[in-house]
Design an enzyme around this catalytic site. Structure first.
Site, short mmCIF file in Angstrom:
data_model
loop_
_atom_site.label_atom_id
_atom_site.label_comp_id
_atom_site.label_asym_id
_atom_site.label_seq_id
_atom_site.Cartn_x
_atom_site.Cartn_y
_atom_site.Cartn_z
N ALA A 121 -58.19 -18.11 18.24
CA ALA A 121 -57.61 -18.75 19.42
C ALA A 121 -56.44 -17.99 20.02
O ALA A 121 -56.01 -18.30 21.13
CB ALA A 121 -57.17 -20.18 19.06
N HIS B 28 -58.74 -24.62 8.28
CA HIS B 28 -58.26 -24.57 9.65
C HIS B 28 -58.18 -25.96 10.27
O HIS B 28 -59.05 -26.80 10.02
CB HIS B 28 -59.21 -23.74 10.53
CG HIS B 28 -59.19 -22.29 10.22
ND1 HIS B 28 -58.24 -21.44 10.72
CD2 HIS B 28 -60.02 -21.54 9.46
CE1 HIS B 28 -58.48 -20.23 10.27
NE2 HIS B 28 -59.55 -20.25 9.50
N PRO B 29 -57.18 -26.18 11.12
CA PRO B 29 -57.20 -27.41 11.94
C PRO B 29 -58.25 -27.23 13.02
O PRO B 29 -58.57 -26.10 13.41
CB PRO B 29 -55.79 -27.44 12.54
CG PRO B 29 -55.37 -26.01 12.58
CD PRO B 29 -56.01 -25.35 11.38
N PHE C 140 -65.58 -25.84 14.32
CA PHE C 140 -65.62 -24.72 15.25
C PHE C 140 -64.51 -23.75 14.91
O PHE C 140 -63.33 -24.11 14.89
CB PHE C 140 -65.45 -25.28 16.66
CG PHE C 140 -65.28 -24.25 17.75
CD1 PHE C 140 -66.23 -23.27 17.97
CD2 PHE C 140 -64.16 -24.29 18.56
CE1 PHE C 140 -66.08 -22.34 18.99
CE2 PHE C 140 -63.99 -23.37 19.59
CZ PHE C 140 -64.95 -22.39 19.80
#
Length: 162
Positions: free
Chosen positions: A117, A66-67, A113
């Site tokens: 989103a 993930h970014p 984290f």
């Protein structure tokens, strides 16, 4: 793509498609091996079962795919960019606070984290990040795992959307 097509693909191709939904190669490999899925609900149930049976190294591999939330560099994965679209209207102060929070989170927990989103504003994501920084490592890992599972479910829906 349809569920029937996913079920019919050669294993290597199914693994590649599933890897778009969850960055753990063990998850994608195991899911491809559990085909055929008789329904989308069975696919989702299997996704959760497989995810929860993986080990920490597999979870960390998925997290690394993930970014970071709020990261300014270009997000290559189209789905990730859409999932983080709440960042588009973020002000400089919120973006900077997210970047600082991400660094603090990484230092405390050892991984980025993870939050589902989709539908969240930058302010909501910042608030979630700040509250989760108070968690114990054990509790936070459970939460991050649950968030990753939500992300995988949403991406499976996108993968098999008509």
């Amino acid at each position: 793509m349809t569920l029937h097509e996913l079920n019919s693909f050669p294993r290597y191709r199914a693994e590649g498609e599933l890897l778009k939904c969850c960055g753990s190669t063990a998850w994608a490999r195991t899911m491809a091996g559990r085909r055929p899925f008789v329904s989308f609900d069975r696919l989702l149930k299997a996704a959760s079962e497989v995810w929860n049976r993986l080990d920490r190294a597999d979870w960390m591999e998925a997290f690394r795919a993930h970014p970071r939330i709020g990261e300014r560099k270009e997000i290559v994965h189209v789905w990730a960019a859409r999932e983080q679209s709440g960042m588009e209207r973020a002000g400089v102060a919120v973006t900077n606070a997210l970047e600082e929070g991400n660094r603090e989170y990484l230092a405390k927990f050892g991984y980025i984290f993870i939050v589902c989103a989709t539908g969240k504003s930058a302010n909501e994501m910042l608030s979630i990040l700040q509250s989760r920084l108070l968690n114990s490592p054990e509790e936070e890992l459970r939460i991050a795992m649950a968030e990753q599972n939500k992300i995988a479910w949403l991406r499976l829906e996108k993968l098999l959307a008509p």
